[in-house]
Design a protein around this motif. Structure first.
Motif, mmCIF file in Angstrom:
data_model
loop_
_atom_site.group_PDB
_atom_site.id
_atom_site.type_symbol
_atom_site.label_atom_id
_atom_site.label_comp_id
_atom_site.label_asym_id
_atom_site.label_seq_id
_atom_site.Cartn_x
_atom_site.Cartn_y
_atom_site.Cartn_z
ATOM 1 N N UNK A 769 0.841 -1.195 0.000
ATOM 2 C CA UNK A 769 0.000 0.000 0.000
ATOM 3 C C UNK A 769 0.882 1.253 0.000
ATOM 4 N N UNK A 770 0.255 2.386 -0.337
ATOM 5 C CA UNK A 770 0.869 3.701 -0.200
ATOM 6 C C UNK A 770 0.050 4.528 0.765
ATOM 7 N N UNK A 771 0.732 5.345 1.557
ATOM 8 C CA UNK A 771 0.047 6.293 2.409
ATOM 9 C C UNK A 771 0.533 7.684 2.052
ATOM 10 N N UNK A 772 -0.418 8.591 1.814
ATOM 11 C CA UNK A 772 -0.108 9.966 1.435
ATOM 12 C C UNK A 772 -0.707 10.901 2.468
ATOM 13 N N UNK A 773 0.121 11.872 2.893
ATOM 14 C CA UNK A 773 -0.356 12.833 3.855
ATOM 15 C C UNK A 773 -0.783 14.133 3.195
ATOM 16 N N UNK A 774 -1.940 14.674 3.611
ATOM 17 C CA UNK A 774 -2.449 15.951 3.126
ATOM 18 C C UNK A 774 -2.654 16.858 4.337
ATOM 19 N N UNK A 775 -1.916 18.000 4.332
ATOM 20 C CA UNK A 775 -2.035 18.960 5.437
ATOM 21 C C UNK A 775 -2.837 20.149 4.971
ATOM 22 N N UNK A 776 -3.979 20.371 5.576
ATOM 23 C CA UNK A 776 -4.888 21.454 5.178
ATOM 24 C C UNK A 776 -5.177 21.403 3.683
ATOM 25 N N UNK A 777 -5.314 20.181 3.174
ATOM 26 C CA UNK A 777 -5.663 19.978 1.779
ATOM 27 C C UNK A 777 -4.494 19.906 0.837
ATOM 28 N N UNK A 778 -3.266 20.203 1.294
ATOM 29 C CA UNK A 778 -2.098 20.165 0.430
ATOM 30 C C UNK A 778 -1.289 18.904 0.693
ATOM 31 N N UNK A 779 -0.851 18.305 -0.402
ATOM 32 C CA UNK A 779 -0.107 17.060 -0.316
ATOM 33 C C UNK A 779 1.270 17.309 0.280
#
Length: 788
Positions: A769-779
């Motif tokens: 799997x991949x996990x992607x973080x989005x902070x306040x909508x920004x990748x």
């Protein structure tokens, strides 16, 4: 009981026995009138001095108000039906006190009935003063639909004895009455072993009183039809067998067994037509203690409730034989007012069909409301066709009160488990026949009073929904050795089932262990499992004696068998004990998977330094303050503080000395780099072992967010990620598979500085799997991990 009428007069004929008497036999064929001389041998109608014999079947009309004979005998397999046809009623009286006034031989039947004619018509069969009967065949009372019915009367002042012999029966038909009972008189009916009293009628006319009788242990009271009011036991406190088979039952029936009655034989219920049958009468005193000395047998389409007691009552039904519980449903208590009900079994419990529990919805945290108590003196067994003796609220308790022990012959789920009894005893289970304790209430007594005299010998499961310590009452041989499970709070709302088994012997691979473990207990070990998904947990083990090989230079720790070797089970700082301890508790770190556990020992200097936490934050003065805490058995030599701008290449910027008695440390970086400042500790232990911390990040002079890769990257249930942010906000972690499909999402509130986020992978299937973080909508960044 039927009404008396002024016209009812019985004339007793007192004669000088042996004078003027004769034996007259019926010769009138299959039907005829009693008062016709040609129907009798010698052409004479029998009188008060005559002994009457029926040796052939016949239906005989009675048209006299009173018929009196010396004796009546039915023999040679004859069936004789005496039909009362007088509108004002008929009485037949037999008077002989020296010989049986009434004798019905084996295979013969006497039917006492009424032809009709309204409620004023009846037929009473009366035995005069001191006159008795020997019934080896059948005596049947039927009456008719519109009559007062028929019954047997005995002399009120000096009744004879009526013996119902082996093979003999007395049948109360739909419009018949039970034999009359005079209060204060001795029992004048004797139902001998092998005899039968059969209640075969259910109309308003039908009687349901037990006669004033002695019931020998192998006699039987049989009920195949009954009014809703049940059986009236009157002064009867012992009967033989009691059987119930009512195929036309159309409403609930209360059988009404009184508080102190003893059933010397079996209680056998085979048919209630799926209507409720309540066994016990509501006791007038505070406690009901009827006893079944034989077996309790429930089968067919039967719906049974032991009791519907009023508030404040205590119900104890004892079965000295086996309880063979089948039928459609078996309930210990139907009343919702918290009346404790206990089924006390001295034989085996065989649950063969239907449900077994309590239909009552009452609950209690301090009182065992509905209990099955195994109370034998010899080893007992329990089997269940569906593996459940419980109700929806998990209020049914299994109580052990047998020092000889009880063996499960099938898997079983119960609400609670109690050893709060005189005998206690062990419950023997196997991997195929496991006991599961269902009640998950925090404030209830769920497992009561286990000790060395009472525990589960073999695997046992408990369910929980909290992060409170959970004791699993396992043991072996003569010792109670529970395992305690401490679930993690993240999954506190998830019902989780844990299983534990204790082994009072050395593990087969006791000589296989890995650094820093120097040895493992040669006396005992446990197997702990989580059944299905649920909360991670620590495992706590209580020491009960010295660990062979350990001394004051060692620590006793929790060890785990990894399939090849015994290794430390406390890398994150579980509880430990001094090496020479004989009591106390050790624990593992939080376990994401489970297995075999035991006590092991290590050198006091051999335990690596283990971080409990590591954080970095930026101060208002533009400095970075690093804080970390180590576990209480870590033995640090020193900490090297390293820094990196790219998270790959680290340089030492300072050093902090370790201390055996110090757990909290800090370091301040006063010369921050512009951009990302990644910090990592290089931890040197007293034995030379080197370990590294996770990375903590501080952002200086720019706006940004840094998300670290998952640690570990091969995930069992969850993994940890670190976020360093220069601003507050909300981070969303989005997990996708190799095709880019979104498999899971979770969010976390982020503050300035460094913090940890736990990624829950419990519900993900094995794969990449991949996990992607989005902070306040920004990748921010994307990382790959593997779910094993």
């Amino acid at each position: 009981m039927k009404k008396f009428y002024a016209l009812f007069v019985v004339c007793l004929f007192l004669a000088a026995y042996g004078y003027g008497q004769s034996t007259i036999t019926w010769s009138g064929g299959s039907s005829g009138n009693w008062n016709t001389g040609s129907n009798w041998t010698g052409g004479v109608v029998p009188g008060g001095l005559d002994s009457v014999v029926f040796a052939s079947s016949a239906a005989v009309d009675l048209d006299l108000d009173v018929i009196e004979v010396k004796s009546l005998t039915i023999t040679s397999g004859a069936t004789v039906k005496l039909v009362a046809i007088k509108i004002t009623g008929n009485v037949m009286s037999v008077t002989n006190p020296l010989y049986p006034a009434l004798r019905i031989d084996a295979g013969s039947r006497l039917i006492d009935s009424v032809y009709g004619g309204g409620l004023n018509n009846y037929f009473d069969f009366k035995l005069a003063e001191n006159a008795g009967a020997e019934i080896s065949g059948a005596l049947v009372f039927t009456g008719s639909d519109d009559s007062q019915g028929s019954m047997l009367w005995l002399d009120e002042f000096d009744p004879g004895t009526v013996n119902v012999n082996s093979g003999g029966s007395m049948v109360i038909g739909e419009n018949g009455y039970s034999p009359t009972t005079y209060s204060g008189k001795e029992a004048f009916f004797v139902f001998k072993n092998g005899s039968l009293l059969h209640f075969a009628g259910a109309s308003a006319q039908g009687g349901s009183d037990l006669p004033n009788a002695t019931f020998e242990p192998a006699s039987t009271v049989m009920i195949s039809a009954l009014q809703t009011g049940g059986i009236a036991f009157n002064t009867i406190d012992e009967i033989g067998n009691l059987t119930y088979a009512f195929p036309e039952q159309s409403a609930a029936v209360n059988l009404g067994i009184p508080a102190g009655v003893i059933i010397k034989g079996d209680l056998h219920i085979s048919n209630t037509n799926n209507q409720k049958l309540v066994l016990l009468a509501n006791p007038s005193n505070s406690i009901a203690v009827p006893v079944i000395e034989g077996n309790l047998v429930i089968e067919g389409n039967s719906v049974i409730e032991v009791s519907e007691a009023n508030p404040g009552k205590i119900i104890n039904l004892t079965v000295k034989g086996d309880a063979n519980i089948g039928g459609t449903a078996f309930s210990l208590q139907g009343s919702n007012n918290s009346s404790p009900t206990t089924l006390i079994l001295q034989g085996n419990l065989n649950h063969t069909a239907g449900t077994f529990g309590a239909s009552s919805t009452a609950t209690s945290g301090s009182v065992h409301l509905y209990t099955v108590e195994m109370n034998g003196n010899a080893p007992q067994t329990i089997s269940s066709h569906n593996g459940s003796i419980d109700n929806a609220a998990n209020q049914v308790t299994l109580r052990l009160n047998n020092a000889a022990g009880v063996t499960l012959n099938s898997p079983l789920e119960v609400g609670r488990l109690s050893f709060n009894s005189v005998g206690k005893g062990k419950l023997f289970t196997t991997s195929a026949n496991v006991l599961t304790i269902n009640n998950i209430s925090e404030n209830a007594i769920v497992v009561e009073s286990p000790d060395n005299a009472g525990f589960v010998s073999g695997p046992v499961r408990r369910k929980t929904i909290t992060d409170n310590p959970l004791s699993i009452p396992t043991g072996k041989g003569s010792v109670y050795r529970p395992a305690t499970i401490v679930p993690t709070s993240e999954d506190g709302i998830t019902v989780t089932t844990y299983e534990a088994t204790y082994f009072n012997t050395a593990h087969a691979s006791i000589d296989q262990f890995d650094h820093p473990v120097l040895g493992v207990s040669d006396a005992e070990y446990w197997e702990v499992q989580r059944i299905g998904a649920g909360a991670d947990a620590k495992v706590e083990l209580s020491l009960n004696g010295a660990v062979n090989g350990a001394s004051m230079v060692h620590y006793i720790i929790a060890t785990k068998f990894n399939g090849a070797k015994w290794v430390t089970a406390r890398p994150d700082g579980g509880l430990y004990l001094p090496g020479d301890a004989t009591t106390g508790t050790v624990s593992t770190s939080v376990q994401t998977s489970f297995g075999y556990y035991s006590f092991g020992y290590v050198l006091q200097s051999a335990l690596p330094t283990t971080l409990a936490n590591f954080t970095a934050r930026k101060t208002a003065e533009g400095e970075a303050v690093l804080s970390w805490k180590i576990t209480d058995i870590s033995t640090p030599e020193s900490f090297e503080v390293t820094r990196s701008s790219d998270g790959v290449n680290f340089t030492t910027i300072g050093k902090v000395s370790g201390s055996a008695n110090k757990r909290d440390y800090t370091f301040t970086d006063r010369q921050l780099l512009t951009g990302n400042n990644h910090y990592r500790l290089r931890m040197l232990d007293q034995d030379g072992a080197v370990t590294y911390s996770i990375v903590a990040t501080v952002i200086n002079g720019v706006k940004g967010v840094v998300l670290s890769a998952p640690m570990p990257s091969i995930v069992a249930d969850r993994t940890r990620m670190t976020v360093s942010a220069s601003v507050q906000g909300r981070m969303q972690l989005v997990v996708t598979d190799t095709y880019g499909r979104v498999m899971q999402q979770q969010t976390a509130e982020i503050s300035k500085g460094a913090q940890e986020i736990w990624l829950n992978a419990t519900r993900l299937a094995s794969g990449i799997y991949q996990v992607t973080g989005y902070m306040n909508g920004e990748k921010t960044s994307t990382f790959r991990f593997i779910k094993k």
